[in-house]
Scaffold this active site. Sequence first.
Site, PDB file in Angstrom:
ATOM      1  N   GLU A  32     -44.404  11.456   7.770  1.00  0.00           N
ATOM      2  CA  GLU A  32     -45.519  11.609   8.704  1.00  0.00           C
ATOM      3  C   GLU A  32     -46.624  12.392   8.017  1.00  0.00           C
ATOM      4  OE1 GLU A  32     -46.873  12.782  13.234  1.00  0.00           O
ATOM      5  OE2 GLU A  32     -44.734  12.789  12.732  1.00  0.00           O
TER       6      GLU A  32
ATOM      7  N   ASP B 232     -58.260  12.948  11.907  1.00  0.00           N
ATOM      8  CA  ASP B 232     -59.646  13.338  12.179  1.00  0.00           C
ATOM      9  C   ASP B 232     -60.564  12.143  11.922  1.00  0.00           C
ATOM     10  OD1 ASP B 232     -62.226  14.460  12.207  1.00  0.00           O
ATOM     11  OD2 ASP B 232     -61.462  16.386  11.482  1.00  0.00           O
TER      12      ASP B 232
ATOM     13  N   LYS C 166     -69.418  11.348  12.179  1.00  0.00           N
ATOM     14  CA  LYS C 166     -70.731  11.166  11.565  1.00  0.00           C
ATOM     15  C   LYS C 166     -70.629  10.258  10.345  1.00  0.00           C
ATOM     16  CE  LYS C 166     -72.668  15.609  13.066  1.00  0.00           C
ATOM     17  NZ  LYS C 166     -73.298  16.883  12.625  1.00  0.00           N
TER      18      LYS C 166
ATOM     19  N   THR D  68     -47.775  12.514  21.470  1.00  0.00           N
ATOM     20  CA  THR D  68     -48.257  13.760  20.875  1.00  0.00           C
ATOM     21  C   THR D  68     -49.120  14.487  21.901  1.00  0.00           C
ATOM     22  OG1 THR D  68     -50.370  12.965  19.980  1.00  0.00           O
ATOM     23  CG2 THR D  68     -48.405  12.548  18.657  1.00  0.00           C
TER      24      THR D  68
ATOM     25  N   TYR E 140     -52.081  15.726  21.373  1.00  0.00           N
ATOM     26  CA  TYR E 140     -53.455  15.220  21.274  1.00  0.00           C
ATOM     27  C   TYR E 140     -53.594  13.916  22.053  1.00  0.00           C
ATOM     28  CZ  TYR E 140     -57.902  13.646  19.448  1.00  0.00           C
ATOM     29  OH  TYR E 140     -59.200  13.214  19.357  1.00  0.00           O
TER      30      TYR E 140
END
Length: 218
Positions: free
Chosen positions: A53, A127, A131, A197, A199
């Site tokens: 992972e 992540d 931008k 998870t 998140y």
Amino acid sequence: MSMQTVDKFYGRRKGRPLKKQKKEFLKALELYKIEFPLDLKMLFPNTQEVWLEIGFGGGEHLAVLAEQNAEVGFIGAEAFMNGVASFLQYRSEKQLNNVRLFPDDVRLLLQELPDNSIQKVFILFPDPWPKKKHHKRRIINLKLVCELSRIIKKGGEIRLASDVPEYIEHMQRVFQEVPKFQPYFCSQEKPNFWPSTRYEMKAIEAQQYPQYLIYLKN
């Protein structure tokens, strides 16, 4: 294999100061940390498969998988020390003796792994660096996916997830450029065998519904 240099690492390494309990768990890191030169047979002498992972965050997904698959050897790569401390708490509470950790830039680990040595790879909610000028910082890029195609066994798989539609499209474009990988699953309906998870739960509560991808190495 000689250590090669990698591009600059952009991920976080530290967050808020750890509480005393987490500091105590972190002391155990030296016992479970992967060192080079790497010998998977020595790390996991009684396992037939090794799963990896990349960026395990708080470690809840890794902990569930390791508990459910005691016959598998797990490598968890996470440079964020707060997350490493969280997983070490899971490891202690659940006695997860089939996990070893790499608390650094995963690209340093990948270049040391032998060809065709990993059965499954998980990269969940990386992540997105939204931008455009930061897209080059994304962990999912052609160089990394080519390296994964080297270390994953034939018939092995990669599981990916993101709650950012543009990043999902980016992932799909990158994998299309590596013919060793074929798409197997793509849906907003998560399979039952796929642990959650923290998140992911936060994203769903915010009505930012993730998409889940699986690629197989042909």
